[in-house]
Write a protein that holds these residues in place. Sequence first.
Motif, PDB file in Angstrom:
ATOM      1  N   ARG A   1       0.828  -1.210   0.000  1.00 55.71           N
ATOM      2  CA  ARG A   1       0.000   0.000   0.000  1.00 55.71           C
ATOM      3  C   ARG A   1       0.864   1.262   0.000  1.00 55.71           C
ATOM      4  NH1 ARG A   1      -2.431  -0.964   4.368  1.00 55.71           N
ATOM      5  NH2 ARG A   1      -4.309  -1.888   3.494  1.00 55.71           N
ATOM      6  N   THR A   2       1.796   1.356   0.956  1.00 58.72           N
ATOM      7  CA  THR A   2       2.510   2.617   1.163  1.00 58.72           C
ATOM      8  C   THR A   2       3.732   2.791   0.266  1.00 58.72           C
ATOM      9  OG1 THR A   2       3.821   1.703   2.975  1.00 58.72           O
ATOM     10  CG2 THR A   2       1.739   2.761   3.559  1.00 58.72           C
ATOM     11  N   GLU A   3       4.472   1.724   0.017  1.00 63.97           N
ATOM     12  CA  GLU A   3       5.710   1.839  -0.758  1.00 63.97           C
ATOM     13  C   GLU A   3       5.517   1.563  -2.243  1.00 63.97           C
ATOM     14  OE1 GLU A   3       8.473   3.031   0.692  1.00 63.97           O
ATOM     15  OE2 GLU A   3       7.266   3.156   2.524  1.00 63.97           O
ATOM     16  N   LEU A   4       4.621   0.623  -2.564  1.00 64.50           N
ATOM     17  CA  LEU A   4       4.433   0.249  -3.965  1.00 64.50           C
ATOM     18  C   LEU A   4       3.212   0.910  -4.597  1.00 64.50           C
ATOM     19  CD1 LEU A   4       5.225  -3.572  -3.717  1.00 64.50           C
ATOM     20  CD2 LEU A   4       6.778  -1.696  -4.318  1.00 64.50           C
ATOM     21  N   GLY A   5       2.322   1.429  -3.781  1.00 59.31           N
ATOM     22  CA  GLY A   5       1.124   2.077  -4.305  1.00 59.31           C
ATOM     23  C   GLY A   5       0.182   1.130  -5.024  1.00 59.31           C
ATOM     24  N   LEU A   6       0.164  -0.131  -4.597  1.00 55.79           N
ATOM     25  CA  LEU A   6      -0.710  -1.100  -5.257  1.00 55.79           C
ATOM     26  C   LEU A   6      -2.157  -0.907  -4.831  1.00 55.79           C
ATOM     27  CD1 LEU A   6       1.452  -4.354  -5.089  1.00 55.79           C
ATOM     28  CD2 LEU A   6       1.287  -2.650  -6.928  1.00 55.79           C
ATOM     29  N   HIS A   7      -3.056  -1.364  -5.676  1.00 52.61           N
ATOM     30  CA  HIS A   7      -4.493  -1.298  -5.407  1.00 52.61           C
ATOM     31  C   HIS A   7      -5.022  -2.605  -4.808  1.00 52.61           C
ATOM     32  CE1 HIS A   7      -8.781  -0.663  -5.926  1.00 52.61           C
ATOM     33  NE2 HIS A   7      -8.837  -1.749  -6.682  1.00 52.61           N
ATOM     34  N   ARG A   8      -4.394  -3.723  -5.180  1.00 54.88           N
ATOM     35  CA  ARG A   8      -4.953  -5.030  -4.833  1.00 54.88           C
ATOM     36  C   ARG A   8      -3.843  -6.045  -4.628  1.00 54.88           C
ATOM     37  NH1 ARG A   8      -6.191  -9.507  -7.899  1.00 54.88           N
ATOM     38  NH2 ARG A   8      -8.056 -10.646  -7.324  1.00 54.88           N
ATOM     39  N   ILE A   9      -4.081  -6.966  -3.690  1.00 51.13           N
ATOM     40  CA  ILE A   9      -3.206  -8.130  -3.502  1.00 51.13           C
ATOM     41  C   ILE A   9      -4.104  -9.352  -3.557  1.00 51.13           C
ATOM     42  CG2 ILE A   9      -1.651  -9.367  -1.953  1.00 51.13           C
ATOM     43  CD1 ILE A   9      -0.929  -6.714  -0.692  1.00 51.13           C
ATOM     44  N   GLN A  10      -3.628 -10.368  -4.214  1.00 49.92           N
ATOM     45  CA  GLN A  10      -4.373 -11.628  -4.246  1.00 49.92           C
ATOM     46  C   GLN A  10      -3.537 -12.731  -3.628  1.00 49.92           C
ATOM     47  OE1 GLN A  10      -5.084 -11.591  -8.500  1.00 49.92           O
ATOM     48  NE2 GLN A  10      -3.523 -13.146  -8.840  1.00 49.92           N
TER      49      GLN A  10
ATOM     50  N   ARG B   1      -7.803 -12.369   8.897  1.00 45.30           N
ATOM     51  CA  ARG B   1      -7.409 -11.370   9.902  1.00 45.30           C
ATOM     52  C   ARG B   1      -6.767 -10.143   9.260  1.00 45.30           C
ATOM     53  NH1 ARG B   1      -6.319 -16.025  13.173  1.00 45.30           N
ATOM     54  NH2 ARG B   1      -4.167 -16.120  12.456  1.00 45.30           N
ATOM     55  N   ALA B   2      -6.115 -10.328   8.131  1.00 38.80           N
ATOM     56  CA  ALA B   2      -5.460  -9.215   7.432  1.00 38.80           C
ATOM     57  C   ALA B   2      -6.426  -8.441   6.539  1.00 38.80           C
ATOM     58  CB  ALA B   2      -4.290  -9.740   6.604  1.00 38.80           C
ATOM     59  N   GLY B   3      -7.682  -8.870   6.495  1.00 45.74           N
ATOM     60  CA  GLY B   3      -8.682  -8.150   5.711  1.00 45.74           C
ATOM     61  C   GLY B   3      -8.959  -8.716   4.336  1.00 45.74           C
ATOM     62  N   PHE B   4      -8.323  -9.829   3.984  1.00 44.35           N
ATOM     63  CA  PHE B   4      -8.589 -10.453   2.690  1.00 44.35           C
ATOM     64  C   PHE B   4     -10.006 -11.027   2.680  1.00 44.35           C
ATOM     65  CE2 PHE B   4      -4.065 -10.200   2.447  1.00 44.35           C
ATOM     66  CZ  PHE B   4      -3.714 -10.314   1.119  1.00 44.35           C
TER      67      PHE B   4
ATOM     68  N   LEU C   1      -7.366  -8.564  -1.331  1.00 44.36           N
ATOM     69  CA  LEU C   1      -7.406  -7.439  -0.413  1.00 44.36           C
ATOM     70  C   LEU C   1      -7.294  -6.186  -1.260  1.00 44.36           C
ATOM     71  CD1 LEU C   1      -7.279  -6.156   2.432  1.00 44.36           C
ATOM     72  CD2 LEU C   1      -4.793  -6.388   2.313  1.00 44.36           C
ATOM     73  N   LEU C   2      -8.309  -5.340  -1.180  1.00 47.25           N
ATOM     74  CA  LEU C   2      -8.265  -4.051  -1.881  1.00 47.25           C
ATOM     75  C   LEU C   2      -7.597  -3.057  -0.936  1.00 47.25           C
ATOM     76  CD1 LEU C   2     -11.796  -3.973  -3.527  1.00 47.25           C
ATOM     77  CD2 LEU C   2      -9.612  -4.697  -4.518  1.00 47.25           C
ATOM     78  N   LEU C   3      -6.516  -2.475  -1.394  1.00 45.54           N
ATOM     79  CA  LEU C   3      -5.719  -1.577  -0.576  1.00 45.54           C
ATOM     80  C   LEU C   3      -6.208  -0.139  -0.635  1.00 45.54           C
ATOM     81  CD1 LEU C   3      -2.261  -3.040  -1.575  1.00 45.54           C
ATOM     82  CD2 LEU C   3      -3.499  -3.459   0.556  1.00 45.54           C
ATOM     83  N   HIS C   4      -6.787   0.222  -1.766  1.00 45.05           N
ATOM     84  CA  HIS C   4      -7.344   1.570  -1.959  1.00 45.05           C
ATOM     85  C   HIS C   4      -8.728   1.388  -2.561  1.00 45.05           C
ATOM     86  CE1 HIS C   4      -2.919   2.224  -2.342  1.00 45.05           C
ATOM     87  NE2 HIS C   4      -3.206   3.122  -1.426  1.00 45.05           N
TER      88      HIS C   4
END
Length: 185
Positions: free
Chosen positions: A129-138, A154-157, A181-184
């Motif tokens: 989220r903060t360093e790579l500016g990604l929108h999503r992690i799968q 627990r991590a919000g996925f 997980l949607l980061l933004h």
Amino acid sequence: MDGEAAAPLVPGVRIRLLRRNDASGLSEAYRRNRRHLAHWEPERDEAFFTPRHQLDIIRAKLVQHSTGQEVPWVLVGHDDPAYILGAVTLTGIARGPFLNANLGYWVDSSLNRRGIGSAAVRFATDHARTELGLHRIQAATLLHNEPSRKILGRAGFREIGVAPQYLKIAGRWQDHLLHQLLLHS
């Protein structure tokens, strides 16, 4: 986080970027966890467990890291930064309209149920989220891998579906539960 620094993760465990000189430590960690990981990973030949093969893998991962396509971290002992206790990796980092990465992780079997997997996943998602500016992690888990599903939850996925015969794990093609997980939002 640069390649030299190791950040505290949980008491007794730190996280840092993978290094070329981690081949012996990874080899030892994989040998130590061979039975534990066999249920969750592809079948491995004997060469995989050698420092030489691990060095080849590390070199490839570091090339991917240098091109912005992967971020490979290792979990290490607080007092011994060469003693590897697990790994967490963001792979297949995509830019453009996708801004996505795949998440993978494992923790030494002697440390299960101590919150280390959850802390490692949170560390990776925060970095994405903060360093790579990604929108999503799968991430994908075997359907019966309840501990990993709980860590991701627990991590919000959120679970988004089942992929039939998604990966060849433990010698056979197996269905996987997909998570995102949607980061933004």
